[in-house]
Design a protein around this motif. Sequence first.
Motif, PDB file in Angstrom:
ATOM      1  N   PRO A  10       4.229  -9.172  -8.454  1.00  0.00           N
ATOM      2  CA  PRO A  10       3.721  -7.870  -8.006  1.00  0.00           C
ATOM      3  C   PRO A  10       4.735  -6.760  -8.260  1.00  0.00           C
ATOM      4  N   SER A  11       4.237  -5.569  -8.504  1.00  0.00           N
ATOM      5  CA  SER A  11       5.090  -4.398  -8.724  1.00  0.00           C
ATOM      6  C   SER A  11       4.426  -3.189  -8.096  1.00  0.00           C
ATOM      7  N   LYS A  12       5.182  -2.467  -7.297  1.00  0.00           N
ATOM      8  CA  LYS A  12       4.636  -1.276  -6.654  1.00  0.00           C
ATOM      9  C   LYS A  12       5.452  -0.037  -6.999  1.00  0.00           C
ATOM     10  N   ALA A  25       1.287   3.818 -12.519  1.00  0.00           N
ATOM     11  CA  ALA A  25       1.442   2.645 -11.655  1.00  0.00           C
ATOM     12  C   ALA A  25       1.273   1.380 -12.493  1.00  0.00           C
ATOM     13  N   ARG A  28       1.678  -5.190 -12.872  1.00  0.00           N
ATOM     14  CA  ARG A  28       2.569  -6.267 -12.455  1.00  0.00           C
ATOM     15  C   ARG A  28       3.884  -6.100 -13.183  1.00  0.00           C
ATOM     16  N   GLU A  50       7.760  -3.787 -16.728  1.00  0.00           N
ATOM     17  CA  GLU A  50       6.591  -3.409 -15.947  1.00  0.00           C
ATOM     18  C   GLU A  50       5.387  -3.544 -16.872  1.00  0.00           C
ATOM     19  N   ARG A 128      -1.845  11.239 -10.491  1.00  0.00           N
ATOM     20  CA  ARG A 128      -1.593   9.849 -10.861  1.00  0.00           C
ATOM     21  C   ARG A 128      -2.355   9.555 -12.142  1.00  0.00           C
ATOM     22  N   GLN A 134      -7.772  -1.782 -14.484  1.00  0.00           N
ATOM     23  CA  GLN A 134      -6.915  -2.320 -13.421  1.00  0.00           C
ATOM     24  C   GLN A 134      -7.674  -3.425 -12.701  1.00  0.00           C
ATOM     25  N   SER A 136      -7.115  -7.259 -10.110  1.00  0.00           N
ATOM     26  CA  SER A 136      -6.190  -7.955  -9.220  1.00  0.00           C
ATOM     27  C   SER A 136      -5.908  -9.379  -9.671  1.00  0.00           C
TER      28      SER A 136
END
Length: 147
Positions: A10-12, A25, A28, A50, A128, A134, A136
Motif C-alpha cells: 500500500p502507498s498513501k 496519488a 501501490r 510508486e 487532485r 483505480q 483495489s
Amino acid sequence: MGTPWSSLCPSKVPFYGIIPRKETAPLRRIQLNVTFGQPDNFQKEPLTFEVVDFPSIYHALLARPCFAKLTAISNYTYLKLKMPGPNGVIIIEGSFEQAYYCEQDCIAQVATLSAPYGPTDSDQDTGRALVKGQRSQGDGDAQPTEH
C-alpha cells in the motif's frame, strides 16, 4: 510487468511534478532491484517505485532521492545520466527523438487534465489528478514511478 497485485505494498504518499499544479496519488508501491551499466561496469541498487495508472511513454521516473542514493548526476541538455561504477563512470544515454515524442504526449495529457469543468458539470476540480482505472484488487498494467 506481470507482477501480481498482491506483491505490491500500500502507498498513501502523493507526489508532485508530473501534472502541473496537481498531486498524483499512486495505486501501490513496489521495491525492485535495478541494474545500471554494462556487464563489465555496473551498479545494482534496490529502488522503491510508486505504481501509477496513467498513460506515459516513461517507464519510470527517477527523482532526487534516487540520484542521491546512486550518487548520480543528470544532464537534461544532453540526456545523460552519470554515476560511479566499480570500473569507472557509468553513462546512461537517452534518445532525443523519444524525448520529443514524450514531451508532445505530456503536453496533450496536461491539456486534458487541466481543462476546466464546464458550468453544467456537477463535479469540481479539487486539484487532485484523475487516475484512470483505480482499483483495489486484481492485476494491472500499471507503470512504476520512483519515490
